[in-house]
Design an enzyme around this catalytic site. Structure first.
Site, PDB file in Angstrom:
ATOM      1  N   GLU A   1      98.275  15.690  41.211  1.00 60.78           N
ATOM      2  CA  GLU A   1      96.868  15.273  41.111  1.00 60.78           C
ATOM      3  C   GLU A   1      96.069  15.737  42.314  1.00 60.78           C
ATOM      4  O   GLU A   1      96.542  15.658  43.456  1.00 60.78           O
ATOM      5  CB  GLU A   1      96.822  13.743  41.013  1.00 60.78           C
ATOM      6  CG  GLU A   1      95.676  13.230  40.180  1.00 60.78           C
ATOM      7  CD  GLU A   1      95.836  13.594  38.706  1.00 60.78           C
ATOM      8  OE1 GLU A   1      95.204  14.587  38.277  1.00 60.78           O
ATOM      9  OE2 GLU A   1      96.580  12.908  38.001  1.00 60.78           O
TER      10      GLU A   1
ATOM     11  N   GLY B   1      84.730   9.375  29.190  1.00 61.65           N
ATOM     12  CA  GLY B   1      84.656   8.818  30.541  1.00 61.65           C
ATOM     13  C   GLY B   1      85.913   8.081  30.974  1.00 61.65           C
ATOM     14  O   GLY B   1      85.882   7.268  31.888  1.00 61.65           O
TER      15      GLY B   1
ATOM     16  N   GLY C   1      88.809   9.693  31.787  1.00 62.19           N
ATOM     17  CA  GLY C   1      89.684  10.543  32.585  1.00 62.19           C
ATOM     18  C   GLY C   1      90.748  11.224  31.749  1.00 62.19           C
ATOM     19  O   GLY C   1      91.784  11.640  32.255  1.00 62.19           O
ATOM     20  N   LEU C   2      90.503  11.358  30.435  1.00 69.59           N
ATOM     21  CA  LEU C   2      91.470  12.052  29.574  1.00 69.59           C
ATOM     22  C   LEU C   2      90.907  13.392  29.109  1.00 69.59           C
ATOM     23  O   LEU C   2      91.353  13.973  28.135  1.00 69.59           O
ATOM     24  CB  LEU C   2      91.853  11.160  28.385  1.00 69.59           C
ATOM     25  CG  LEU C   2      92.528   9.840  28.767  1.00 69.59           C
ATOM     26  CD1 LEU C   2      92.788   8.980  27.540  1.00 69.59           C
ATOM     27  CD2 LEU C   2      93.841  10.080  29.520  1.00 69.59           C
ATOM     28  N   SER C   3      89.891  13.865  29.827  1.00 73.71           N
ATOM     29  CA  SER C   3      89.351  15.212  29.636  1.00 73.71           C
ATOM     30  C   SER C   3      88.686  15.442  28.287  1.00 73.71           C
ATOM     31  O   SER C   3      88.913  16.460  27.630  1.00 73.71           O
ATOM     32  CB  SER C   3      90.432  16.277  29.859  1.00 73.71           C
ATOM     33  OG  SER C   3      90.759  16.287  31.204  1.00 73.71           O
TER      34      SER C   3
ATOM     35  N   ASP D   1      92.285  20.952  33.450  1.00 75.57           N
ATOM     36  CA  ASP D   1      91.972  20.274  32.188  1.00 75.57           C
ATOM     37  C   ASP D   1      91.762  21.267  31.047  1.00 75.57           C
ATOM     38  O   ASP D   1      92.258  21.079  29.939  1.00 75.57           O
ATOM     39  CB  ASP D   1      90.721  19.403  32.356  1.00 75.57           C
ATOM     40  CG  ASP D   1      90.859  18.412  33.500  1.00 75.57           C
ATOM     41  OD1 ASP D   1      91.994  18.227  33.994  1.00 75.57           O
ATOM     42  OD2 ASP D   1      89.838  17.833  33.907  1.00 75.57           O
TER      43      ASP D   1
END
Ligand code: GLA
Length: 393
Positions: free
Chosen positions: A39, A129, A131-133, A179
């Site tokens: 990350e 929104g 954070g899973l792209s 991503d």
């Protein structure tokens, strides 16, 4: 495709027929992603290990004879129209979703690729929104739609780069390549070890049985993420500049070995030192975790996930109390190998590696523990690694 995806595809084509009176000529899908480990290293030329997830953006489209792009987003029951010549961002906030298509139309034009007018209907189920792209899924799906409409064959790595440019220069978020790369190139039942410098990957099979990937959405919207993201990038670049005086030739933190870092860490101011330490140790953890996975050592993989979270929390400071509470709740369940925040941080989701026999308990107990700690409701997804972007017809 899963049964759920098939019925969404039917819903999508039905809507296209209703709006345009014909069958769509083009059907594409592009998934969201979960990063298992690695990350905040993709803008440091480092190693990431994401998987595409079984949630995606689907687009049904047909060519037009003019230069118009007429869009309808089923999720928002909202339409938007633009012309391919001189593409501008949407002025009406309700049409913001169309910026991803506008971005791809703009980048195709800018790179001298052909474009053709289209009618298109969109339907997505990547949570927004979280954070899973969902953005990468939108960009890659849009890029594949424009490519198909113009009869272009675009290599998926190039498609990822086009999407990254679209997000950076048109949408205005200075993201790395992870991503869009995983959305374009993901492989079913595999995570990809991506070298974000060479843009090559190795597909690593995930265990077929015994362990599940469980995503837990904190439902904390990722407030500070864009500005803090850019600050972290700048801090990493600053670390490289300072270290370069002692380690000539380094281009990115990727080039600094842990031993070199030990030797020269003291030349960095405290905050810069912490940021660099996260990146350098995260690259090590990612490579080690892939080796552990290949040798069937899930327990070690889990430990490294836990280590990644601690490093993101303490050194990189991109976690938040909600993510920490979710990670703590997950780790308290017997049979959870490891849990960490995933994505940019400041809210969004955690990812846990959970023994199949413990998934039921996870679903029963983690939401209650999380709610007790934060007062918030969580959303849990048990997911499998899905195929990357596809043209479906
Ligand atoms: C966001 C960015 C990625 C990556 C992650 C953090 O998802 O889009 O490029 O930097 O944050 O790993």
């Amino acid at each position: 495709m899963t049964t759920a995806n098939c019925s969404r595809l039917e819903e999508l084509t039905a809507k296209y027929r209703e709006l345009h009176g014909t069958e769509p000529e083009i059907l594409v899908r592009a998934p969201g992603r979960v990063n298992l480990i690695g990350e905040h290293v993709d803008y440091n030329d480092g190693f990431v290990f994401p998987a595409a997830i079984d949630r995606d953006v689907m687009i049904a489209a047909g060519r037009r004879t003019d230069r118009q792009v007429k869009l309808h987003a089923m999720n928002f029951n909202q339409s938007s129209t633009f012309t391919l010549d001189g593409v501008q961002p949407a002025t009406d906030g309700r049409e913001r979703w169309s910026n991803y298509l506008r971005a791809m139309a703009w980048v195709f034009h800018d790179e001298g690729l052909g474009t053709a007018g289209i009618n298109a209907v969109l339907l997505g189920d990547v949570p927004l929104g979280a954070g899973l792209s969902s953005s990468a899924a939108m960009l890659v799906a849009s890029g594949n739609t424009f490519a198909a409409a113009a009869g272009l064959e675009i290599d998926p790595v190039r498609m990822a780069l086009l999407a990254q440019r679209g997000e950076r220069e048109f949408v205005g978020v200075n993201v790395g390549i992870m991503d869009m790369y995983i959305s374009a190139l993901g492989q079913k039942d595999h995570a990809l070890l991506i070298d974000t410098r060479s843009l090559t990957f190795e597909a690593v099979p995930l265990p077929e049985t015994g362990v599940s990937i469980v995503i837990a959405d904190t439902n904390k919207k990722r407030g500070l993420v864009d500005s803090e993201y850019n600050t972290r990038r700048a801090e990493c670049e600053h670390a490289v500049e300072l270290l370069r005086e002692h380690i000539p030739g380094i281009k990115a933190l990727r080039d600094v070995t842990p031993a070199q870092f030990e030797q020269y860490a003291s030349v960095l101011p405290e905050v810069t030192r912490k940021r660099a330490r996260h990146v350098i140790t995260e690259d090590e953890r990612t490579l080690e975790s892939v080796a552990a996975l290949k040798s069937g050592d899930i327990a070690r993989f889990g430990e490294l996930m836990n280590g990644s979270h601690e490093s993101l929390r303490i050194d990189y400071e991109v976690s938040c109390k909600e993510l920490d509470a979710m990670v703590e709740a997950a780790r308290s369940i017997e049979g959870v190998y490891g849990a960490r925040m995933t994505g940019a941080g400041f809210g969004g989701c955690t990812v846990s590696l959970v023994a199949d026999t413990a998934v039921e308990r996870f679903l029963d107990e983690v939401p209650a523990l999380y709610k007790k700690a934060t007062g918030l409701t969580s959303t849990i997804y048990v997911t499998t690694a899905a195929q990357g972007a596809q043209v479906l017809n």
